[in-house]
Design an enzyme around this catalytic site. Structure first.
Site, PDB file in Angstrom:
ATOM      1  N   CYS A   1      49.988  42.694  28.838  1.00  0.00           N
ATOM      2  CA  CYS A   1      50.537  42.363  30.150  1.00  0.00           C
ATOM      3  C   CYS A   1      52.008  41.963  30.086  1.00  0.00           C
ATOM      4  O   CYS A   1      52.840  42.485  30.838  1.00  0.00           O
ATOM      5  CB  CYS A   1      49.707  41.274  30.827  1.00  0.00           C
ATOM      6  SG  CYS A   1      49.678  39.661  29.987  1.00  0.00           S
TER       7      CYS A   1
ATOM      8  N   HIS B   1      48.374  35.142  31.645  1.00  0.00           N
ATOM      9  CA  HIS B   1      48.408  36.540  32.098  1.00  0.00           C
ATOM     10  C   HIS B   1      49.530  36.711  33.107  1.00  0.00           C
ATOM     11  O   HIS B   1      49.857  35.792  33.849  1.00  0.00           O
ATOM     12  CB  HIS B   1      47.070  36.919  32.742  1.00  0.00           C
ATOM     13  CG  HIS B   1      46.964  38.368  33.099  1.00  0.00           C
ATOM     14  ND1 HIS B   1      46.958  39.373  32.164  1.00  0.00           N
ATOM     15  CD2 HIS B   1      46.873  38.980  34.305  1.00  0.00           C
ATOM     16  CE1 HIS B   1      46.855  40.546  32.776  1.00  0.00           C
ATOM     17  NE2 HIS B   1      46.815  40.333  34.076  1.00  0.00           N
TER      18      HIS B   1
ATOM     19  N   ASN C   1      48.828  45.342  36.213  1.00  0.00           N
ATOM     20  CA  ASN C   1      48.735  44.369  35.120  1.00  0.00           C
ATOM     21  C   ASN C   1      47.899  44.922  33.994  1.00  0.00           C
ATOM     22  O   ASN C   1      47.347  45.991  34.087  1.00  0.00           O
ATOM     23  CB  ASN C   1      48.201  43.030  35.611  1.00  0.00           C
ATOM     24  CG  ASN C   1      46.836  43.114  36.244  1.00  0.00           C
ATOM     25  OD1 ASN C   1      46.189  44.137  36.283  1.00  0.00           O
ATOM     26  ND2 ASN C   1      46.385  42.017  36.777  1.00  0.00           N
TER      27      ASN C   1
END
Length: 81
Positions: A18, A69, A81
């Site tokens: 990510c 994240h 993502n």
């Protein structure tokens, strides 16, 4: 494709994770970001409360103590993502 710790083919990795993806996307636009989601969270100004997200904004998951994240807002409620 997804690869944990991946920085993409130009860096010799098969894919991105990510934060590698967001770092690469911003680099293409001429903006340097640190490597991890946690450090990216602290790298720039946040979106002020009540303001809508704009395409290119980073969306983080976790808490300020542990951001784990990050994704890239595309607009119209969508993100990658």
């Amino acid at each position: 494709p997804y690869e944990w710790g991946g920085d993409g083919p130009a860096a010799g990795d098969a894919g991105f994770d990510c934060s590698g993806l967001t770092r690469h996307a911003y680099a293409v636009a001429g903006v340097a970001l640190p490597r991890t989601a946690h450090t990216q969270f602290y790298a720039g100004p946040g979106v002020p409360d009540g303001m809508p997200l704009q395409p290119g904004d980073l969306v983080f998951y976790g808490t300020p103590a542990r951001v784990y994240h990050v994704g890239l807002y595309l607009g119209d409620g969508a993100m990658v993502n």
